[in-house]
Scaffold this active site. Structure first.
Site, PDB file in Angstrom:
ATOM      1  N   LYS A  52     -30.123 -60.822 -55.797  1.00 41.69           N
ATOM      2  CA  LYS A  52     -31.516 -61.219 -56.083  1.00 41.69           C
ATOM      3  C   LYS A  52     -32.364 -59.968 -56.280  1.00 41.69           C
ATOM      4  O   LYS A  52     -33.212 -59.904 -57.171  1.00 41.69           O
ATOM      5  CB  LYS A  52     -32.068 -62.087 -54.940  1.00 41.69           C
ATOM      6  CG  LYS A  52     -31.429 -63.473 -54.903  1.00 41.69           C
ATOM      7  CD  LYS A  52     -31.766 -64.238 -53.635  1.00 41.69           C
ATOM      8  CE  LYS A  52     -30.935 -65.518 -53.562  1.00 41.69           C
ATOM      9  NZ  LYS A  52     -31.083 -66.245 -52.297  1.00 41.69           N
ATOM     10  N   GLN A  96     -33.298 -65.785 -46.251  1.00 44.85           N
ATOM     11  CA  GLN A  96     -31.920 -66.127 -46.605  1.00 44.85           C
ATOM     12  C   GLN A  96     -31.255 -66.931 -45.489  1.00 44.85           C
ATOM     13  O   GLN A  96     -31.249 -66.515 -44.338  1.00 44.85           O
ATOM     14  CB  GLN A  96     -31.129 -64.834 -46.899  1.00 44.85           C
ATOM     15  CG  GLN A  96     -29.711 -65.069 -47.383  1.00 44.85           C
ATOM     16  CD  GLN A  96     -29.645 -65.751 -48.747  1.00 44.85           C
ATOM     17  OE1 GLN A  96     -30.353 -65.371 -49.674  1.00 44.85           O
ATOM     18  NE2 GLN A  96     -28.807 -66.766 -48.865  1.00 44.85           N
ATOM     19  N   ASP A 119     -38.678 -70.238 -52.954  1.00 47.09           N
ATOM     20  CA  ASP A 119     -37.452 -71.036 -52.885  1.00 47.09           C
ATOM     21  C   ASP A 119     -37.767 -72.512 -53.141  1.00 47.09           C
ATOM     22  O   ASP A 119     -36.874 -73.309 -53.401  1.00 47.09           O
ATOM     23  CB  ASP A 119     -36.803 -70.908 -51.489  1.00 47.09           C
ATOM     24  CG  ASP A 119     -35.642 -69.923 -51.481  1.00 47.09           C
ATOM     25  OD1 ASP A 119     -35.115 -69.624 -52.566  1.00 47.09           O
ATOM     26  OD2 ASP A 119     -35.276 -69.455 -50.388  1.00 47.09           O
TER      27      ASP A 119
END
Ligand code: NAP
Length: 291
Positions: A52, A96, A119
């Site tokens: 990412k 994460q 997200d």
């Protein structure tokens, strides 16, 4: 049969994002800034975050990683989220998963300012998506919708069957594809581990999406002739065929299903690259929404 080349579409969209970021910078507007919070030593999580970070840099965005040890306290993590929520230099951030057991994922999620939740997992953003209000969409379903759009795959009035009902893939995808939008307007059936006569249901699908995490689960007899097949699954299994000693497997038996369908995504190189694109699009959106 046509292969849906997720790698190629991802490259195209990344180039478009890079252009937009360059225009921002040319106009003295700060580049979008994504922060990833990483807890513990899980190898896969480190790889995901590194990918990412690299993706952000490849399109001219700024990225930072906040690393914490496995035994960080819940309070310290929540305080960091609070700090990032209030840091005007940060447009969006992600935490994460998986988190260690002593940290509540729910508390973490609810602590994130929904305006920085790139997200798209915050309850406010999930609710907005459900209501069809413009918001951050979860990256994998967002990427899949983009693939269908770029390949001009007709979705209106089609029977779409999704195997898997997780909060990150199956459930949000069922919402997006049943909305009155394009892509959308599908008649969606969502299947899970308690579904009976699964093959009977899947074999009626014009669009079949496999997101269950069981390698090679979908066989040719489960697929309608001419269907579009989207394989979300990614399972890493030991293999003697690769240098690394591992190979990535999708949820679909590609060799036999590809002979029967009209479109199919490969693994790797299908949905995977589009997931990162979804995150980049959300980060760009967060930066554009800056006050
Ligand atoms: P998950 O949270 O484990 O959910 C799996 C879903 O599949 C559950 O709803 C489960 O049903 C259902 N399921 C399991 N076995 C089944 C069976 N035999 N028949 C029918 N349904 C069954 O998984 P996930 O996080 O959604 O991920 C799914 C797969 O996609 C994994 O391989 C993951 O690695 C991959 N993935 C890939 C990307 C990407 O970027 N390519 C992104 C995200 C996920 P129940 O609800 O009844 O348990």
């Amino acid at each position: 049969m046509k292969i849906i080349d997720g790698k190629l579409v991802a490259q195209e969209i990344r180039a478009e994002i890079a252009k937009e970021v360059a225009v921002m910078i040319d106009n003295d507007i700060k580049a979008p800034h994504l922060v990833a919070i990483l807890v513990g030593d899980d190898g896969a999580s480190h790889t995901y975050v590194e990918n990412k970070r690299k993706a952000c840099e490849s399109v001219g965005m700024t990225s930072s990683v906040y690393k914490f040890s496995e035994n960080v306290s819940e309070k310290e993590l929540l305080d960091t989220i609070d700090f990032l929520n209030n840091d005007n230099d940060v447009d969006g951030f992600i935490v994460q998963e998986p988190l260690p057991k002593h940290i509540s994922s729910e508390k973490v999620l609810e602590k994130i300012d929904y305006r920085k939740d790139v997200d798209g997992f915050h309850p406010i953003n999930v609710g907005k998506m459900m209501l069809g209000i413009d918001t951050f969409l979860p990256a994998t379903p967002f990427g899949i919708v983009k693939l269908l759009e770029r390949y001009k795959i007709e979705t209106e009035g089609k029977n779409c069957v999704i195997i898997g009902r997780s909060h990150i893939v199956g459930s949000p995808l069922s919402m997006l594809l049943s909305r009155n939008t394009n892509p959308g307007n599908c008649t969606v059936t969502i299947c899970h581990s308690k579904t009976k006569n699964l093959a009977e249901i899947t074999s009626k699908a014009d669009i079949l999406i496999a997101a269950l995490g069981k390698p090679q689960f979908v066989t040719a007899d489960m697929v309608k002739e001419g269907a579009t097949v989207i394989d979300v699954g990614t399972t890493r299994l030991p293999s003697t065929e690769t240098k690394s000693g591992f190979k990535l497997f999708g949820d679909v038996k590609f060799d036999e299903v590809s002979k029967k369908c009209s479109y199919i995504t490969p693994v790797p190189g299908g949905v995977g690259p589009m997931t990162i694109v979804g995150l980049l699009l959300n980060t760009l959106k967060a930066a554009k929404n800056r006050k």
